[in-house]
Design a protein around this motif. Structure first.
Motif, mmCIF file in Angstrom:
data_model
loop_
_atom_site.group_PDB
_atom_site.id
_atom_site.type_symbol
_atom_site.label_atom_id
_atom_site.label_comp_id
_atom_site.label_asym_id
_atom_site.label_seq_id
_atom_site.Cartn_x
_atom_site.Cartn_y
_atom_site.Cartn_z
ATOM 1 N N PRO A 190 -10.260 -1.702 0.286
ATOM 2 C CA PRO A 190 -10.323 -0.501 -0.556
ATOM 3 C C PRO A 190 -9.415 -0.638 -1.773
ATOM 4 C CG PRO A 190 -9.110 -0.055 1.464
ATOM 5 C CD PRO A 190 -9.636 -1.460 1.569
ATOM 6 N N THR A 195 -7.346 1.321 -3.029
ATOM 7 C CA THR A 195 -5.980 1.809 -2.814
ATOM 8 C C THR A 195 -5.075 0.707 -2.280
ATOM 9 O OG1 THR A 195 -6.632 2.646 -0.637
ATOM 10 C CG2 THR A 195 -6.653 4.209 -2.470
ATOM 11 N N ASP A 196 -5.610 -0.232 -1.508
ATOM 12 C CA ASP A 196 -4.806 -1.341 -0.986
ATOM 13 C C ASP A 196 -4.419 -2.331 -2.086
ATOM 14 O OD1 ASP A 196 -5.053 -0.237 1.508
ATOM 15 O OD2 ASP A 196 -6.381 -1.801 2.301
ATOM 16 N N GLU A 218 -3.986 -1.454 -5.423
ATOM 17 C CA GLU A 218 -3.482 -0.787 -6.625
ATOM 18 C C GLU A 218 -2.154 -1.346 -7.134
ATOM 19 O OE1 GLU A 218 -3.020 1.138 -9.983
ATOM 20 O OE2 GLU A 218 -4.888 0.987 -8.861
ATOM 21 N N LYS A 219 -1.169 -1.555 -6.272
ATOM 22 C CA LYS A 219 0.131 -2.060 -6.741
ATOM 23 C C LYS A 219 -0.018 -3.439 -7.380
ATOM 24 C CE LYS A 219 3.001 0.420 -3.467
ATOM 25 N NZ LYS A 219 3.879 0.293 -2.287
ATOM 26 N N GLN A 243 -1.899 -3.070 -10.714
ATOM 27 C CA GLN A 243 -1.037 -2.505 -11.753
ATOM 28 C C GLN A 243 -0.073 -3.560 -12.281
ATOM 29 O OE1 GLN A 243 -1.215 0.616 -13.275
ATOM 30 N NE2 GLN A 243 0.111 -0.508 -14.681
#
Length: 115
Positions: free
Chosen positions: A20, A22-23, A25-26, A29
């Motif tokens: 996903p 969300t997994d 994102e870091k 970014q």
């Protein structure tokens, strides 16, 4: 300007085909931050090690070449004036802030994208 490879070590790749957003994102970014400054010249995330195929003199085998708790989950190349600057960039990688991951910084000797 000198180039440095930053190898990302983790206990498993986050970049499974069904991961996903969300997994990721870091990590995504961090990549956007480096791209926006023009520091990063290329980056590759590798799929989970279960998808690896190892090739040796006596044949091929499913799985990673080296069995280890951590493995290279991805890498990117940055342009930096020196090793200290490359280390400062690498310290910002999200893998450094995990309990099982980290990064390795290595000066690039030669090579590049061949078109």
């Amino acid at each position: 300007m000198p180039q440095f490879a930053i190898l990302i070590y983790a206990d498993e790749s986050l970049h499974a085909t069904d991961a996903p957003a969300t997994d990721l994102e870091k990590n995504d970014q961090h990549a956007r931050d480096l791209s926006s400054t023009g520091t990063m010249s290329l980056a590759y995330a590798l799929t989970p090690r279960a998808q690896a195929v190892s090739i040796r003199r006596d044949g091929t085998a499913a799985g990673p070449f080296v069995q280890a708790d951590q493995f290279v989950a991805g890498f990117y190349v940055v342009d930096a004036p020196d090793l200290d600057a490359a280390i400062a960039i690498a310290r910002q990688n999200p893998a450094v802030r995990t309990s099982t991951g980290g990064v390795e910084v290595r000066p690039v000797h030669s090579g590049g994208i061949i078109a």
